[in-house]
Structure formats: structure tokens, C-alpha cells
Design a protein around this motif. Structure first.
Motif, PDB file in Angstrom:
ATOM      1  N   ILE A 174       0.863  -1.048   0.006  1.00  0.00           N
ATOM      2  CA  ILE A 174       0.035   0.084  -0.085  1.00  0.00           C
ATOM      3  C   ILE A 174       1.089   1.161   0.019  1.00  0.00           C
ATOM      4  CG2 ILE A 174      -1.604   1.380   1.572  1.00  0.00           C
ATOM      5  CD1 ILE A 174      -2.372  -1.441   2.480  1.00  0.00           C
ATOM      6  N   THR A 175       0.745   2.236  -1.048  1.00  0.00           N
ATOM      7  CA  THR A 175       1.469   3.181  -1.048  1.00  0.00           C
ATOM      8  C   THR A 175       0.408   4.655  -0.994  1.00  0.00           C
ATOM      9  OG1 THR A 175       1.461   3.082  -3.399  1.00  0.00           O
ATOM     10  CG2 THR A 175       3.490   2.384  -2.357  1.00  0.00           C
ATOM     11  N   PHE A 176       1.128   5.815  -0.552  1.00  0.00           N
ATOM     12  CA  PHE A 176       0.423   6.991  -0.383  1.00  0.00           C
ATOM     13  C   PHE A 176       0.947   8.002  -1.458  1.00  0.00           C
ATOM     14  CE2 PHE A 176       0.212   4.673   3.705  1.00  0.00           C
ATOM     15  CZ  PHE A 176      -0.971   4.688   3.749  1.00  0.00           C
ATOM     16  N   ASP A 177      -0.268   8.686  -1.936  1.00  0.00           N
ATOM     17  CA  ASP A 177       0.012   9.822  -3.036  1.00  0.00           C
ATOM     18  C   ASP A 177       0.175  10.952  -2.219  1.00  0.00           C
ATOM     19  OD1 ASP A 177       0.358  11.489  -5.063  1.00  0.00           O
ATOM     20  OD2 ASP A 177      -1.553  11.027  -6.041  1.00  0.00           O
ATOM     21  N   TYR A 178       1.136  11.648  -1.916  1.00  0.00           N
ATOM     22  CA  TYR A 178       1.349  12.791  -1.077  1.00  0.00           C
ATOM     23  C   TYR A 178       1.282  14.040  -1.937  1.00  0.00           C
ATOM     24  CZ  TYR A 178       3.432   9.500   2.222  1.00  0.00           C
ATOM     25  OH  TYR A 178       3.539   8.768   3.262  1.00  0.00           O
ATOM     26  N   GLY A 190       5.111  16.422   3.409  1.00  0.00           N
ATOM     27  CA  GLY A 190       6.578  15.845   3.647  1.00  0.00           C
ATOM     28  C   GLY A 190       6.881  15.296   5.156  1.00  0.00           C
ATOM     29  N   GLU A 191       6.191  15.875   6.329  1.00  0.00           N
ATOM     30  CA  GLU A 191       6.270  15.093   7.434  1.00  0.00           C
ATOM     31  C   GLU A 191       5.743  13.748   7.646  1.00  0.00           C
ATOM     32  OE1 GLU A 191       7.843  16.961  10.044  1.00  0.00           O
ATOM     33  OE2 GLU A 191       8.074  18.446   8.588  1.00  0.00           O
ATOM     34  N   ASP A 193       5.723  11.848   4.842  1.00  0.00           N
ATOM     35  CA  ASP A 193       6.509  10.952   4.229  1.00  0.00           C
ATOM     36  C   ASP A 193       7.826  10.561   4.685  1.00  0.00           C
ATOM     37  OD1 ASP A 193       7.622   9.701   1.629  1.00  0.00           O
ATOM     38  OD2 ASP A 193       8.666  11.653   1.082  1.00  0.00           O
ATOM     39  N   LYS A 194       8.445  11.330   5.185  1.00  0.00           N
ATOM     40  CA  LYS A 194       9.575  11.147   6.076  1.00  0.00           C
ATOM     41  C   LYS A 194       9.534  10.120   7.154  1.00  0.00           C
ATOM     42  CE  LYS A 194       9.886  14.850   9.536  1.00  0.00           C
ATOM     43  NZ  LYS A 194      10.754  15.984   9.878  1.00  0.00           N
ATOM     44  N   VAL A 195       8.408   9.983   7.666  1.00  0.00           N
ATOM     45  CA  VAL A 195       8.125   8.956   8.849  1.00  0.00           C
ATOM     46  C   VAL A 195       7.901   7.692   8.067  1.00  0.00           C
ATOM     47  CG1 VAL A 195       7.044   8.264  10.877  1.00  0.00           C
ATOM     48  CG2 VAL A 195       7.801  10.561  10.809  1.00  0.00           C
ATOM     49  N   THR A 196       6.927   7.674   7.167  1.00  0.00           N
ATOM     50  CA  THR A 196       6.219   6.478   6.492  1.00  0.00           C
ATOM     51  C   THR A 196       7.221   5.709   5.784  1.00  0.00           C
ATOM     52  OG1 THR A 196       4.100   7.549   6.617  1.00  0.00           O
ATOM     53  CG2 THR A 196       4.274   5.655   5.337  1.00  0.00           C
ATOM     54  N   LYS A 197       8.160   6.457   5.063  1.00  0.00           N
ATOM     55  CA  LYS A 197       9.032   5.892   3.952  1.00  0.00           C
ATOM     56  C   LYS A 197      10.126   4.836   4.562  1.00  0.00           C
ATOM     57  CE  LYS A 197      12.320   9.525   3.274  1.00  0.00           C
ATOM     58  NZ  LYS A 197      12.583  10.611   2.473  1.00  0.00           N
ATOM     59  N   THR A 198      10.321   5.041   5.928  1.00  0.00           N
ATOM     60  CA  THR A 198      11.244   4.173   6.449  1.00  0.00           C
ATOM     61  C   THR A 198      11.323   2.790   6.349  1.00  0.00           C
ATOM     62  OG1 THR A 198      12.025   6.221   7.772  1.00  0.00           O
ATOM     63  CG2 THR A 198      12.664   3.969   8.539  1.00  0.00           C
ATOM     64  N   CYS A 199       9.687   2.353   6.571  1.00  0.00           N
ATOM     65  CA  CYS A 199       9.573   1.061   6.814  1.00  0.00           C
ATOM     66  C   CYS A 199       8.342   0.634   6.094  1.00  0.00           C
ATOM     67  CB  CYS A 199       9.467   0.647   8.235  1.00  0.00           C
ATOM     68  SG  CYS A 199       9.643  -1.172   8.527  1.00  0.00           S
ATOM     69  N   ILE A 200       8.234   0.189   4.714  1.00  0.00           N
ATOM     70  CA  ILE A 200       6.966   0.004   4.187  1.00  0.00           C
ATOM     71  C   ILE A 200       6.868  -1.719   4.017  1.00  0.00           C
ATOM     72  CG2 ILE A 200       5.625   0.200   1.940  1.00  0.00           C
ATOM     73  CD1 ILE A 200       7.351   2.723   1.596  1.00  0.00           C
ATOM     74  N   CYS A 313       9.645  18.315  16.649  1.00  0.00           N
ATOM     75  CA  CYS A 313       8.531  18.850  16.083  1.00  0.00           C
ATOM     76  C   CYS A 313       8.531  20.233  15.380  1.00  0.00           C
ATOM     77  CB  CYS A 313       7.002  18.504  16.539  1.00  0.00           C
ATOM     78  SG  CYS A 313       7.006  17.283  17.645  1.00  0.00           S
ATOM     79  N   VAL A 314       9.798  20.214  14.578  1.00  0.00           N
ATOM     80  CA  VAL A 314      10.053  21.616  14.257  1.00  0.00           C
ATOM     81  C   VAL A 314       9.271  22.522  13.656  1.00  0.00           C
ATOM     82  CG1 VAL A 314      11.823  22.951  12.763  1.00  0.00           C
ATOM     83  CG2 VAL A 314      12.715  20.893  13.968  1.00  0.00           C
ATOM     84  N   PRO A 315       8.734  23.652  14.114  1.00  0.00           N
ATOM     85  CA  PRO A 315       9.454  24.258  15.080  1.00  0.00           C
ATOM     86  C   PRO A 315       8.744  24.299  16.596  1.00  0.00           C
ATOM     87  CG  PRO A 315       8.105  25.985  14.176  1.00  0.00           C
ATOM     88  CD  PRO A 315       7.702  24.678  13.438  1.00  0.00           C
ATOM     89  N   ALA A 316       8.169  23.298  16.926  1.00  0.00           N
ATOM     90  CA  ALA A 316       7.332  23.094  18.209  1.00  0.00           C
ATOM     91  C   ALA A 316       7.832  22.037  18.898  1.00  0.00           C
ATOM     92  CB  ALA A 316       5.944  23.132  17.730  1.00  0.00           C
TER      93      ALA A 316
END
Length: 334
Positions: A174-178, A190-191, A193-200, A313-316
Motif C-alpha cells: 500500500i502506497t500513499f500519493d502525497y 513531507g512530514e 512521508d519522512k516517517v512512513t517511507k522508512t519501513c514499508i 516537531c520543528v518548530p514546536a
């Protein structure tokens, strides 16, 4: 202090502590205690009650509970995936108890509801326990008496069901279209994608329609300054009528540089020794071909730095947002 200096201080802190970081957290134990179904016998509508306990360890995620039923013919159908209750006010190292009741209907298999003894099973995804119970599905009610002789009767109405799509056992992803990201939070694609793409993970769909997937990763995730642990699990149902539903959960966590001990008073507010990203995608759609499905997924994104002076959680220090985006399932070549 400007943003560049703040980020610079974070980098120096993380690097200086990297040699003495605590252990990488894992999934903590959830135990299924009792499972019951009411009524014990019925035609289609039932209610599943589950009592469970979970050990709360700060920075770890409690294992979810998978509940399914098995028909007399051996088909397995997902009832619900239960997540342990909110841990906002929990005490580290303590075991908590909870219960949940889930209404459900038995589903038709090959156009017909099977009668007989069913088995309901609830178990944890990783380590833990499994508890079973049984319930009985009976034939639908019949008229109390036949019409009197010489009574005028109407011709019976014959209802035909649509042809059943027989799904083979499939493996795929299953892939997502960002690019189709929809949310009030600008730049959130982008937030995600950077977490999800590590382990599919690879998804498996059984001939009975049960959908599962799982993967784990521990190491450099490229967007972090420390070693992270990423766990992903997917559950759902790809029905023989062509519908496709799933829940896709991504967790990324790791030491945030603090090692606060019980009774220690930090210089700034610290509520955890770990940072955490969590994304939950809930998708619905249909099969477009025998080997592909697509639809829309609603998502919830959560980021928590664990301390008031950290900005993972830049910038929070914390952030939560939600929205939707398209998804696609593609079967792997046979």
C-alpha cells in the motif's frame, strides 16, 4: 535566540549524549483476559466484550489487540483492532485494566451466512496472550404457520445477489500519493512521508479477505540525529465483493537525550525520555482490477518531543494534525 541557534543547540545536545543513550524502546505487553459474545446464539447481530490489561512503560507503545471470528467453514473475518486506553495520566511501570464492547454482524461467505458454531479470538499483535470463545449462528426465523387452504397467495419474489468476486491470495504494498495531500497544515505531506517511507511492509491478503502487514526497523532514519525504532502494522479486510478497508499505523520513537530518573527535578519541563512520531491512516476503497485497489485514506499525525527544550516537531515541541490523501494497493508480480 533565533531559530538557527536553537536548532544548533539541539544538534550539540544530541551529539554529546549519543554515546550514553538509553536502550531503544519496544512494544510493551498487552494481555487479553476474557472474551465473550452476546447473545450466545443468534441469527446475525452480536456483541463482543473484551477485558484486557496493559503494562505502561513510558516511551513504549502497548501492543494492540486483534479480534476476529472464524466461521464453521474456516473463513476468518476481522471484527476490530483494539488499542489500549489513553495513557495521559498513567504511572510508569504500572499495569492497567480496561474493557471494550464491540457490536458486529456475521458476514455472508459466498453469498450465504454459514450456520453453526463460530469461534471468536482476541490476541495481541506481538508478544502477549490469546483468548477464544464460541457462539452459534442459527437459521433466520420462519413464519409461525402456513397460509390457510384456498387462500390467495402472491408469487414469491426471487432476489438474486450480485456475482461474488473470488479474490486470490495476494501479496503487495500500500502506497500513499502525497501530491494529493489535503489538510489545514501546510507542508504536512513531507512530514508524513519522512516517517512512513522508512519501513514499508508487504501486505498479505488471504483468500478469505483478511489483510495484514508488519515491519520493523532500527537504525538511522536520515531525518533523525539518533537511532530510531520504527514499527508498522496494517490490518484490514479486502472483501470478496470488491471493498478494501485497512488501518495502517506507523510509530517512530527513540531516546530524546534526556534520562530523567524518578524524583529528579529537571531544569525544564520533561514528560518523557523519548521522542515519538505516530501516524494512523484509515483507508477505504475498492479493487479496480484483480491486482490493484485504490481509494482515500484519512490520517492523524502526532509528534511529541518529550521535553520543553526539544523541537523534534520543528518548530514546536508537540504537534497534531489530520487530513486525507489518496492510496493505492499494487500486487507483487507472481
Amino acid at each position: 535566540m533565533n531559530k538557527i541557534r536553537v536548532l544548533g543547540l539541539i544538534f550539540v545536545l544530541a551529539v554529546s549524549l549519543s554515546c550514553n543513550l538509553p536502550f531503544v524502546p519496544k512494544i510493551s505487553k498487552t494481555t487479553v483476559e476474557t472474551v465473550s459474545v452476546a447473545p450466545p446464539a443468534g441469527e446475525r447481530d452480536f456483541s463482543l466484550s473484551v477485558k484486557y490489561s496493559y503494562l505502561y512503560i513510558r516511551g513504549e507503545n502497548s501492543a494492540s489487540i486483534h479480534c476476529t471470528y472464524t466461521t464453521p467453514g474456516g473463513s476468518v473475518v476481522v471484527i476490530k483492532i483494539i488499542e489500549p486506553a489513553s495513557k495521559e495520566f498513567n504511572i510508569d511501570g504500572k499495569t492497567y485494566s480496561n474493557s471494550e464492547t464491540v457490536p458486529f454482524q456475521v458476514k455472508a461467505i459466498n453469498g450465504k451466512i454459514e450456520t453453526g458454531i463460530y469461534t471468536a479470538i482476541c490476541s495481541t499483535l506481538f508478544e502477549g496472550s490469546e483468548v477464544k470463545t464460541t457462539f452459534v449462528v442459527v437459521e433466520g426465523s420462519q413464519p409461525d404457520s402456513a397460509p390457510p387452504q384456498n387462500a390467495v397467495t402472491e408469487a414469491p419474489i426471487i432476489v438474486t445477489e450480485p456475482p461474488v468476486i473470488a479474490l486470490p491470495s495476494l501479496n503487495g504494498k500500500i502506497t500513499f500519493d502525497y501530491s494529493g495531500y489535503q489538510s489545514d497544515r501546510p507542508g504536512g505531506a513531507g512530514e508524513l512521508d519522512k516517517v512512513t517511507k522508512t519501513c514499508i511492509p508487504e501486505v498479505t491478503i488471504t483468500p478469505t479477505g483478511e489483510l495484514t502487514g508488519h515491519c520493523e526497523f532500527s537504525g538511522d532514519t536520515s531525518h533523525m540525529l539518533t537511532v530510531s525504532t520504527v514499527t508498522v502494522y496494517i490490518v484490514g479486510l479486502a472483501t470478496r465483493e470488491g471493498n478494501f478497508t485497512f488501518s495502517y499505523t506507523v510509530n517512530e520513537t527513540g531516546p530524546n537525550g534526556w534520562n530523567l530518573q524518578p524524583g529528579e527535578v529537571p531544569s525544564v519541563p520533561v514528560w518523557s525520555n523519548y521522542y515519538l512520531w505516530k501516524i494512523v491512516y484509515n483507508g477505504t476503497g475498492t479493487f479496480t482490477t484483480d491486482n490493484e485497489a485504490s481509494g482515500i485514506a484519512n490520517f492523524t499525525y502526532t509528534c511529541d518531543s518529550g521535553a520543553d527544550n526539544l523541537f523534534w516537531c520543528v518548530p514546536a515541541t508537540k504537534e497534531t494534525f489530520s487530513g486525507s490523501l489518496p492510496w493505492k494497493f499494487t500486487a507483487s508480480p507472481q
